[in-house]
Design a protein around this motif. Structure first.
Motif, PDB file in Angstrom:
ATOM      1  N   UNK A 278      -4.782 -22.111  16.184  1.00  0.00           N
ATOM      2  CA  UNK A 278      -4.605 -21.504  17.510  1.00  0.00           C
ATOM      3  C   UNK A 278      -3.411 -20.562  17.523  1.00  0.00           C
ATOM      4  N   UNK A 279      -2.943 -20.154  16.341  1.00  0.00           N
ATOM      5  CA  UNK A 279      -1.762 -19.277  16.269  1.00  0.00           C
ATOM      6  C   UNK A 279      -2.085 -17.860  16.687  1.00  0.00           C
ATOM      7  N   UNK A 280      -3.291 -17.375  16.329  1.00  0.00           N
ATOM      8  CA  UNK A 280      -3.672 -16.007  16.659  1.00  0.00           C
ATOM      9  C   UNK A 280      -2.839 -14.961  15.955  1.00  0.00           C
ATOM     10  N   UNK A 281      -2.242 -15.307  14.791  1.00  0.00           N
ATOM     11  CA  UNK A 281      -1.334 -14.380  14.115  1.00  0.00           C
ATOM     12  C   UNK A 281      -1.714 -14.218  12.642  1.00  0.00           C
ATOM     13  N   UNK A 282      -1.565 -12.989  12.175  1.00  0.00           N
ATOM     14  CA  UNK A 282      -1.785 -12.669  10.770  1.00  0.00           C
ATOM     15  C   UNK A 282      -0.707 -11.690  10.326  1.00  0.00           C
ATOM     16  N   UNK A 283      -0.011 -12.011   9.250  1.00  0.00           N
ATOM     17  CA  UNK A 283       1.007 -11.116   8.709  1.00  0.00           C
ATOM     18  C   UNK A 283       0.482 -10.354   7.501  1.00  0.00           C
ATOM     19  N   UNK A 284       0.934  -9.106   7.358  1.00  0.00           N
ATOM     20  CA  UNK A 284       0.518  -8.248   6.236  1.00  0.00           C
ATOM     21  C   UNK A 284       1.765  -7.679   5.584  1.00  0.00           C
ATOM     22  N   UNK A 285       1.874  -7.825   4.276  1.00  0.00           N
ATOM     23  CA  UNK A 285       3.022  -7.255   3.567  1.00  0.00           C
ATOM     24  C   UNK A 285       2.691  -5.843   3.093  1.00  0.00           C
ATOM     25  N   UNK A 286       3.736  -5.083   2.754  1.00  0.00           N
ATOM     26  CA  UNK A 286       3.561  -3.706   2.295  1.00  0.00           C
ATOM     27  C   UNK A 286       3.059  -3.675   0.848  1.00  0.00           C
ATOM     28  N   UNK A 287       2.431  -2.561   0.508  1.00  0.00           N
ATOM     29  CA  UNK A 287       2.016  -2.355  -0.869  1.00  0.00           C
ATOM     30  C   UNK A 287       3.230  -2.278  -1.792  1.00  0.00           C
ATOM     31  N   UNK A 288       3.135  -2.926  -2.932  1.00  0.00           N
ATOM     32  CA  UNK A 288       4.152  -2.851  -3.970  1.00  0.00           C
ATOM     33  C   UNK A 288       3.471  -2.597  -5.306  1.00  0.00           C
ATOM     34  N   UNK A 289       4.123  -1.848  -6.154  1.00  0.00           N
ATOM     35  CA  UNK A 289       3.555  -1.611  -7.471  1.00  0.00           C
ATOM     36  C   UNK A 289       3.449  -2.946  -8.228  1.00  0.00           C
ATOM     37  N   UNK A 290       2.328  -3.143  -8.873  1.00  0.00           N
ATOM     38  CA  UNK A 290       2.138  -4.365  -9.666  1.00  0.00           C
ATOM     39  C   UNK A 290       3.009  -4.313 -10.909  1.00  0.00           C
ATOM     40  N   UNK A 291       3.493  -5.480 -11.288  1.00  0.00           N
ATOM     41  CA  UNK A 291       4.250  -5.562 -12.529  1.00  0.00           C
ATOM     42  C   UNK A 291       3.282  -5.429 -13.701  1.00  0.00           C
ATOM     43  N   UNK A 292       3.638  -4.576 -14.620  1.00  0.00           N
ATOM     44  CA  UNK A 292       2.762  -4.337 -15.765  1.00  0.00           C
ATOM     45  C   UNK A 292       3.062  -5.314 -16.885  1.00  0.00           C
TER      46      UNK A 292
END
Length: 292
Positions: A278-292
């Motif tokens: 019942x939170x009704x919330x979703x967080x989204x993080x920013x794009x980051x370059x993947x570690x190779x």
């Protein structure tokens, strides 16, 4: 919405519309010589256009590798869909030995596609299975289906979601962006996401925050966005985070999320199975370059 229970210790809670409840259990004959068991016809044997039509039990004298099943996928809709089907291999008691996931791509409207699934695709334990069950069916528009390999889409990028992780009540699912094209691909900011119900309809009463919005204590989740330019073959990651806390109100279960890597990008629909409580919330993080 339930997800297949992982059986291996290293496995995490599984992802990949119409979500099913438990399906018709299809039990093979226990005769020593093995054999084929035709399955019941009609709607009771079908889940969201998928049904098992035949179960072949092992021939013990021939040392067969285990039970197998034939199935059909029928698209009753008006556009092409890509289906992901999870089959459970069980004992006759219902004990799940393992599960196998099949993806059937681009089934056109009105078309039926046939396939087979067998215990050889699962763990060794599943070779003693006595029944096959459709556990879950998901479907997304064919032109929005995620892919981790194969031909590069016309957009020049691939976007998909991983199996996710759950700890201390916090759910995390990773989003992955790969430049599979021939040109550099810049992103600067957050993936654009839309939460969808089992009918692929938008759920409007979800608060989507850039960053954790106080939900996530995961290191780096709240880092501000920075420009990232992906050269061909390079990739980036972002994450979705939510809690499944249930208090007063109606819990929200949203199986699908439509993702745009950036404004104007081609949409991709992933299946993280958001149990938002019942939170009704979703967080989204920013794009980051993947570690190779």
């Amino acid at each position: 919405m339930r997800r297949p229970t992982p059986l291996a210790p290293a496995a995490v809670a599984a992802a990949l519309l119409l979500l099913t409840a438990c399906g018709s259990e299809l039990v093979g004959s226990a005769s020593p010589s093995g054999g084929a068991v035709p399955q019941p016809q009609g709607s009771e044997a079908e889940q969201d256009g998928v049904r098992i039509t035949r179960v072949d039990t092992p021939s013990h004298s021939a040392g067969s590798a285990g039970i197998s099943a034939a199935y059909e996928v029928t698209n009753h809709g008006t556009e092409a869909f890509t289906y992901t089907i999870t089959f459970n291999f069980t004992k006759s008691s219902g004990e799940v030995l393992d599960n196998v996931r099949h993806t059937v791509s681009a089934v056109g409207p009105g078309r039926t596609v046939k396939g087979t699934v067998d215990a050889k695709e699962a763990a060794m334990m599943a070779t003693s299975a006595e029944a096959v069950k459709i556990y879950e069916v998901t479907r997304v528009p064919a032109d929005e289906a995620p892919a981790t390999s194969g031909p590069c889409p016309a957009s020049g990028i691939r976007v998909w979601a991983d199996e996710g992780d759950a700890a201390m009540g916090l759910r995390l699912v990773g989003l992955h962006l790969e430049n599979c094209g021939t040109r550099d691909y810049p992103v600067d900011g957050y993936p654009q996401v839309t939460v969808l119900d089992e009918d692929l309809k938008r759920i409007d009463d979800i608060k989507i925050s850039q960053g954790g919005g106080g939900m996530s204590t995961v290191d780096g989740f709240d880092d501000p966005p920075r420009p990232v330019t992906l050269k061909p073959g390079e990739s980036a990651t972002a994450s979705l985070a939510w809690h499944n806390t249930t208090q007063f109100g109606t819990p929200v279960n949203a199986p699908y999320v439509r993702v745009l890597a950036k404004s104007g990008a081609a949409p991709v629909t992933v299946t993280p199975h958001l149990d938002l409580g019942t939170t009704g919330k979703l967080g989204v993080s920013a794009w980051k370059r993947s570690e190779q």
